[in-house]
Design a protein around this motif. Structure first.
Motif, PDB file in Angstrom:
ATOM      1  N   UNK A  84      46.207  83.576  12.886  1.00  0.00           N
ATOM      2  CA  UNK A  84      46.070  82.154  12.601  1.00  0.00           C
ATOM      3  C   UNK A  84      47.209  81.351  13.219  1.00  0.00           C
ATOM      4  N   UNK A  85      48.436  81.851  13.128  1.00  0.00           N
ATOM      5  CA  UNK A  85      49.565  81.156  13.715  1.00  0.00           C
ATOM      6  C   UNK A  85      49.459  81.084  15.230  1.00  0.00           C
ATOM      7  N   UNK A  86      49.007  82.178  15.849  1.00  0.00           N
ATOM      8  CA  UNK A  86      48.858  82.175  17.304  1.00  0.00           C
ATOM      9  C   UNK A  86      47.749  81.217  17.727  1.00  0.00           C
ATOM     10  N   UNK A  87      46.668  81.168  16.959  1.00  0.00           N
ATOM     11  CA  UNK A  87      45.589  80.237  17.278  1.00  0.00           C
ATOM     12  C   UNK A  87      46.070  78.788  17.205  1.00  0.00           C
ATOM     13  N   UNK A  88      46.860  78.461  16.194  1.00  0.00           N
ATOM     14  CA  UNK A  88      47.377  77.101  16.070  1.00  0.00           C
ATOM     15  C   UNK A  88      48.356  76.783  17.197  1.00  0.00           C
ATOM     16  N   UNK A  89      49.174  77.752  17.588  1.00  0.00           N
ATOM     17  CA  UNK A  89      50.077  77.532  18.711  1.00  0.00           C
ATOM     18  C   UNK A  89      49.301  77.307  20.009  1.00  0.00           C
ATOM     19  N   UNK A  90      48.255  78.101  20.215  1.00  0.00           N
ATOM     20  CA  UNK A  90      47.426  77.905  21.410  1.00  0.00           C
ATOM     21  C   UNK A  90      46.731  76.547  21.384  1.00  0.00           C
ATOM     22  N   UNK A  93      49.308  73.887  22.333  1.00  0.00           N
ATOM     23  CA  UNK A  93      49.562  73.919  23.769  1.00  0.00           C
ATOM     24  C   UNK A  93      48.370  73.356  24.550  1.00  0.00           C
ATOM     25  N   UNK A  94      47.175  73.690  24.112  1.00  0.00           N
ATOM     26  CA  UNK A  94      45.967  73.214  24.791  1.00  0.00           C
ATOM     27  C   UNK A  94      45.833  71.694  24.679  1.00  0.00           C
ATOM     28  N   UNK A  95      46.021  71.156  23.493  1.00  0.00           N
ATOM     29  CA  UNK A  95      45.896  69.708  23.313  1.00  0.00           C
ATOM     30  C   UNK A  95      47.038  68.954  24.006  1.00  0.00           C
ATOM     31  N   UNK A  96      48.185  69.574  24.113  1.00  0.00           N
ATOM     32  CA  UNK A  96      49.281  68.937  24.835  1.00  0.00           C
ATOM     33  C   UNK A  96      48.951  68.801  26.317  1.00  0.00           C
ATOM     34  N   UNK A  97      48.405  69.871  26.887  1.00  0.00           N
ATOM     35  CA  UNK A  97      48.004  69.791  28.291  1.00  0.00           C
ATOM     36  C   UNK A  97      46.865  68.804  28.496  1.00  0.00           C
ATOM     37  N   UNK A 107      42.996  57.426  30.721  1.00  0.00           N
ATOM     38  CA  UNK A 107      43.456  56.233  30.046  1.00  0.00           C
ATOM     39  C   UNK A 107      44.005  56.512  28.658  1.00  0.00           C
ATOM     40  N   UNK A 108      44.428  55.432  27.989  1.00  0.00           N
ATOM     41  CA  UNK A 108      45.100  55.559  26.701  1.00  0.00           C
ATOM     42  C   UNK A 108      44.161  55.962  25.576  1.00  0.00           C
ATOM     43  N   UNK A 109      42.899  55.539  25.615  1.00  0.00           N
ATOM     44  CA  UNK A 109      41.983  55.858  24.522  1.00  0.00           C
ATOM     45  C   UNK A 109      41.743  57.362  24.443  1.00  0.00           C
ATOM     46  N   UNK A 110      41.469  57.983  25.578  1.00  0.00           N
ATOM     47  CA  UNK A 110      41.284  59.436  25.589  1.00  0.00           C
ATOM     48  C   UNK A 110      42.572  60.160  25.215  1.00  0.00           C
ATOM     49  N   UNK A 111      43.709  59.613  25.643  1.00  0.00           N
ATOM     50  CA  UNK A 111      44.993  60.217  25.294  1.00  0.00           C
ATOM     51  C   UNK A 111      45.221  60.181  23.786  1.00  0.00           C
ATOM     52  N   UNK A 112      44.910  59.045  23.151  1.00  0.00           N
ATOM     53  CA  UNK A 112      45.091  58.946  21.707  1.00  0.00           C
ATOM     54  C   UNK A 112      44.179  59.909  20.959  1.00  0.00           C
ATOM     55  N   UNK A 113      42.933  60.070  21.425  1.00  0.00           N
ATOM     56  CA  UNK A 113      42.000  60.977  20.751  1.00  0.00           C
ATOM     57  C   UNK A 113      42.474  62.427  20.843  1.00  0.00           C
ATOM     58  N   UNK A 114      42.893  62.830  22.038  1.00  0.00           N
ATOM     59  CA  UNK A 114      43.367  64.209  22.210  1.00  0.00           C
ATOM     60  C   UNK A 114      44.688  64.419  21.486  1.00  0.00           C
ATOM     61  N   UNK A 115      45.554  63.396  21.538  1.00  0.00           N
ATOM     62  CA  UNK A 115      46.847  63.516  20.875  1.00  0.00           C
ATOM     63  C   UNK A 115      46.693  63.620  19.359  1.00  0.00           C
ATOM     64  N   UNK A 121      46.624  69.927  14.702  1.00  0.00           N
ATOM     65  CA  UNK A 121      46.965  71.340  14.871  1.00  0.00           C
ATOM     66  C   UNK A 121      48.424  71.598  14.514  1.00  0.00           C
ATOM     67  N   UNK A 122      49.308  70.675  14.906  1.00  0.00           N
ATOM     68  CA  UNK A 122      50.718  70.827  14.547  1.00  0.00           C
ATOM     69  C   UNK A 122      50.917  70.729  13.038  1.00  0.00           C
ATOM     70  N   UNK A 123      50.170  69.837  12.390  1.00  0.00           N
ATOM     71  CA  UNK A 123      50.270  69.716  10.938  1.00  0.00           C
ATOM     72  C   UNK A 123      49.848  70.992  10.221  1.00  0.00           C
ATOM     73  N   UNK A 124      48.753  71.601  10.694  1.00  0.00           N
ATOM     74  CA  UNK A 124      48.316  72.861  10.096  1.00  0.00           C
ATOM     75  C   UNK A 124      49.357  73.959  10.303  1.00  0.00           C
ATOM     76  N   UNK A 125      49.905  74.019  11.509  1.00  0.00           N
ATOM     77  CA  UNK A 125      50.915  75.050  11.801  1.00  0.00           C
ATOM     78  C   UNK A 125      52.172  74.824  10.963  1.00  0.00           C
ATOM     79  N   UNK A 126      52.599  73.575  10.858  1.00  0.00           N
ATOM     80  CA  UNK A 126      53.796  73.252  10.085  1.00  0.00           C
ATOM     81  C   UNK A 126      53.587  73.554   8.603  1.00  0.00           C
ATOM     82  N   UNK A 127      52.418  73.227   8.075  1.00  0.00           N
ATOM     83  CA  UNK A 127      52.141  73.474   6.655  1.00  0.00           C
ATOM     84  C   UNK A 127      52.082  74.963   6.356  1.00  0.00           C
TER      85      UNK A 127
END
Length: 238
Positions: A84-90, A93-97, A107-115, A121-127
């Protein structure tokens, strides 16, 4: 003045009046567990004769033991949730790219949606990471409960007064003062040892095939030498 008695038995906490319908079975079982652990946990305190030094040495030893148990618990929990931790890390990384490519191309709209998905994913990993760390702290309340049962409110007095603590901070202050640096040091030491062990394994593995190939080559040379000798002997025969 702080006085530490070596042969002092653990002071049993006063049992409150049991109200109708109230269940104090858990508290009684906890107290029985602490009394059973008392001969083992009090051993570090009896290794030093001077009372204040015995208190500091014993508390530091218990803090180190608690830190090691907590680190072992955390490593086991991380191994159990490794997928589970590796999946969240992947995913992070995937959403960052994707966010970088979306910012450059879509554009910014697609960037905000992906971000936003990356932040989830970061919230799940952090929790999950914080939950595993908190679960590794389970020995701390047990040790503190034993210290309260054994020493009560007795702790060494300081020659000066601390803000919010006074000149007699108490057992929690001294335990946490030892526990935090000892856990950080132990975790760093164990991590370095594991990294060195992981780096040493790939260096030792290639030698086995090399030795096997060398032995096979020597065996082939011996067999070829034996065949040539047999051929010479056959040629020399009349």
């Amino acid at each position: 003045m702080f006085a530490f008695v070596h042969n002092q038995p653990p002071a049993r906490a006063p049992v409150p009046h049991k109200a109708p319908g109230a269940d104090n079975g858990a508290a009684e079982h906890m107290e029985e567990l602490l009394v059973w652990l008392d001969p083992f946990l009090v051993l570090p305190y009896r290794l030093v004769g001077q009372p204040e030094a015995a208190y500091f040495f014993g508390t530091a030893a218990l803090a180190l033991l608690t830190a090691l148990i907590g680190i072992a618990t955390l490593r086991m929990a991380q191994r159990m949730h490794r997928k589970r931790l590796k999946q969240l890390q992947d995913d992070m990384r995937h959403y960052h790219e994707l966010s970088e490519s979306a910012l450059q191309n879509s554009g910014k709209e697609a960037f905000k949606a992906v971000n936003r998905q990356g932040h989830e994913a970061f919230g799940y990993y952090f929790s999950l990471s914080n939950a595993l760390f908190v679960a590794s702290l389970w020995p701390v309340p047990i040790v503190l409960a034993w210290m309260k049962l054994r020493f009560g409110l007795i702790s060494p007095e300081l020659p000066f007064s601390l803000p919010l603590f006074g000149n007699q901070p108490g057992m929690v202050f001294w335990f946490i003062l030892f526990y935090i640096p000892l856990r950080m040091f132990s975790n760093k030491t164990i991590t370095r040892w594991q990294l060195r062990r992981a780096d040493a394994q790939p260096q030792t593995q290639p030698f086995a095939p090399a030795e096997a190939s060398a032995s096979s080559e020597s065996g082939a040379e011996n067999s070829s030498g034996a065949e040539s000798q047999s051929n010479v002997q056959k040629a020399n025969k009349p």
